[in-house]
Design a protein around this motif. Sequence first.
Motif, mmCIF file in Angstrom:
data_model
loop_
_atom_site.group_PDB
_atom_site.id
_atom_site.type_symbol
_atom_site.label_atom_id
_atom_site.label_comp_id
_atom_site.label_asym_id
_atom_site.label_seq_id
_atom_site.Cartn_x
_atom_site.Cartn_y
_atom_site.Cartn_z
ATOM 1 N N VAL A 73 0.874 -1.277 0.215
ATOM 2 C CA VAL A 73 0.163 0.259 -0.027
ATOM 3 C C VAL A 73 0.919 1.459 0.095
ATOM 4 N N TRP A 74 0.475 2.016 -1.142
ATOM 5 C CA TRP A 74 1.601 3.677 -1.200
ATOM 6 C C TRP A 74 0.350 4.873 -0.371
ATOM 7 N N TYR A 75 1.541 5.392 0.145
ATOM 8 C CA TYR A 75 0.470 6.717 -0.112
ATOM 9 C C TYR A 75 1.311 7.382 -0.079
ATOM 10 N N LEU A 76 0.885 8.554 -0.684
ATOM 11 C CA LEU A 76 1.131 10.539 -1.258
ATOM 12 C C LEU A 76 0.575 11.160 -0.047
ATOM 13 N N ILE A 77 1.242 11.540 0.732
ATOM 14 C CA ILE A 77 0.632 12.928 1.602
ATOM 15 C C ILE A 77 1.166 14.474 1.510
ATOM 16 N N SER A 78 1.067 15.265 1.839
ATOM 17 C CA SER A 78 0.716 16.881 1.095
ATOM 18 C C SER A 78 1.794 16.746 2.629
ATOM 19 N N ASN A 79 2.572 17.889 3.091
ATOM 20 C CA ASN A 79 3.330 17.675 4.314
ATOM 21 C C ASN A 79 2.929 19.409 4.495
ATOM 22 N N VAL A 80 2.052 20.336 3.655
ATOM 23 C CA VAL A 80 1.755 21.604 3.747
ATOM 24 C C VAL A 80 0.281 21.891 3.724
ATOM 25 N N ALA A 94 -2.883 43.770 3.203
ATOM 26 C CA ALA A 94 -4.336 42.929 3.918
ATOM 27 C C ALA A 94 -4.531 41.319 3.408
ATOM 28 N N GLU A 95 -3.710 40.627 3.313
ATOM 29 C CA GLU A 95 -3.056 39.342 2.696
ATOM 30 C C GLU A 95 -2.403 38.756 3.342
ATOM 31 N N SER A 96 -2.437 37.964 3.449
ATOM 32 C CA SER A 96 -1.985 37.321 4.602
ATOM 33 C C SER A 96 -1.570 35.769 4.296
ATOM 34 N N GLU A 97 -0.479 34.679 3.874
ATOM 35 C CA GLU A 97 -0.390 32.928 3.616
ATOM 36 C C GLU A 97 0.085 33.227 5.018
ATOM 37 N N THR A 98 -0.545 31.482 5.545
ATOM 38 C CA THR A 98 0.028 31.075 7.015
ATOM 39 C C THR A 98 0.306 29.935 6.440
ATOM 40 N N ARG A 99 1.184 28.827 7.248
ATOM 41 C CA ARG A 99 1.095 27.673 6.004
ATOM 42 C C ARG A 99 1.499 26.574 8.288
ATOM 43 N N SER A 100 0.813 25.625 7.796
ATOM 44 C CA SER A 100 1.090 24.901 8.709
ATOM 45 C C SER A 100 0.960 23.299 7.860
ATOM 46 N N TYR A 101 1.935 22.457 8.667
ATOM 47 C CA TYR A 101 2.729 21.345 8.169
ATOM 48 C C TYR A 101 2.697 20.425 9.243
ATOM 49 N N LEU A 102 2.381 18.995 8.448
ATOM 50 C CA LEU A 102 1.844 17.917 9.468
ATOM 51 C C LEU A 102 2.947 17.248 9.691
ATOM 52 N N ILE A 103 4.118 17.341 9.708
ATOM 53 C CA ILE A 103 5.494 17.036 10.289
ATOM 54 C C ILE A 103 6.039 18.067 10.578
ATOM 55 N N VAL A 109 10.471 19.337 4.332
ATOM 56 C CA VAL A 109 9.720 18.045 2.670
ATOM 57 C C VAL A 109 8.131 18.403 2.428
ATOM 58 N N ASP A 110 8.367 18.734 1.235
ATOM 59 C CA ASP A 110 6.907 19.166 0.340
ATOM 60 C C ASP A 110 5.645 18.142 0.850
ATOM 61 N N TYR A 111 6.060 16.316 0.492
ATOM 62 C CA TYR A 111 5.106 15.649 0.244
ATOM 63 C C TYR A 111 5.243 14.736 0.798
ATOM 64 N N PHE A 112 5.156 13.888 1.406
ATOM 65 C CA PHE A 112 5.260 12.469 2.069
ATOM 66 C C PHE A 112 5.563 10.982 1.127
ATOM 67 N N LEU A 113 6.562 10.206 0.652
ATOM 68 C CA LEU A 113 5.786 8.872 0.139
ATOM 69 C C LEU A 113 5.839 7.155 1.228
ATOM 70 N N LYS A 114 4.635 7.554 1.579
ATOM 71 C CA LYS A 114 4.747 6.339 2.581
ATOM 72 C C LYS A 114 4.300 4.785 2.151
ATOM 73 N N ILE A 115 5.457 3.953 2.382
ATOM 74 C CA ILE A 115 5.371 2.774 1.567
ATOM 75 C C ILE A 115 5.059 1.537 2.259
ATOM 76 N N GLU A 116 3.467 0.191 2.558
ATOM 77 C CA GLU A 116 4.046 0.245 3.621
ATOM 78 C C GLU A 116 3.715 -1.305 3.017
ATOM 79 N N GLY A 117 4.779 -2.492 3.410
ATOM 80 C CA GLY A 117 4.988 -3.514 2.297
ATOM 81 C C GLY A 117 6.811 -4.274 2.764
ATOM 82 N N GLU A 118 6.738 -5.230 2.062
ATOM 83 C CA GLU A 118 8.026 -5.888 1.835
ATOM 84 C C GLU A 118 8.587 -5.192 0.333
ATOM 85 N N PHE A 119 10.545 -4.660 0.657
ATOM 86 C CA PHE A 119 11.055 -3.417 0.520
ATOM 87 C C PHE A 119 11.830 -4.058 0.371
#
Length: 156
Positions: A73-80, A94-103, A109-119
Motif C-alpha cells: 500500500v502506497w500513500y502520498l501525503i502533502s506536508n504543507v 491585507a492578505e497574508s499566507e499561513t502555513r501549517s505542517y503535518l510533520i 519536505v513538501d510531500y511524504f511517500l509512505k510505502i507499506e510492505g516488504e521492499f
Amino acid sequence: MQVHTVSLEDFSCADYHILGIHSALEDYQLAYLLNSFLRVHFKRCENDIDLKTKTSESFFPLYEFTDDYNDNVWYLISNVYKTNSKDPFNGLFAESETRSYLIPEKKKVDYFLKIEGEFTENKIENIKGVIHQIPGVITSYNIDTNTLKSKEFLIF
C-alpha cells in the motif's frame, strides 16, 4: 487481574518506508506524474488528514494506491497546508499566507511517500531514481522514522 498496555507501535505497520519529496508541484500534479513514471495508480482518498489544534484547523491531501498483486500500500501525503487570511485594516498588505505542517520538524519536505510492505533497499533506491526523473521534483530521500517526533500523524 491482568493489565494490557497499548502503544502506537501496535497500530502501525512494521514494514514501511517513508520518502521525503521536495517539489513545487501541486499534489494532484505530483500524483499524476508518479502514476505515469512509477506505473502506480494513486487516487485521492475521500477524507484528507485533518489536524485540529486550539487555534487552527488544517487539511492535508492524501492519495492511496493499493497493489494487491505485491501486497503493498502506497500513500502520498502533502506536508504543507496553506491558508490565506485577509485583514482589512492593513491596507496594501491585507492578505497574508499561513502555513501549517503535518510533520513540523520536516518543514522543508513538501510531500511524504509512505510505502507499506516488504521492499529491498535496492527497490527503494530504484523508486527514488525514478522520482528524481520527474520534471518538477527537486529531490527525494529516505526519512528515518525514529527521528520523527510527530510520526503518529503518518499512521492511518
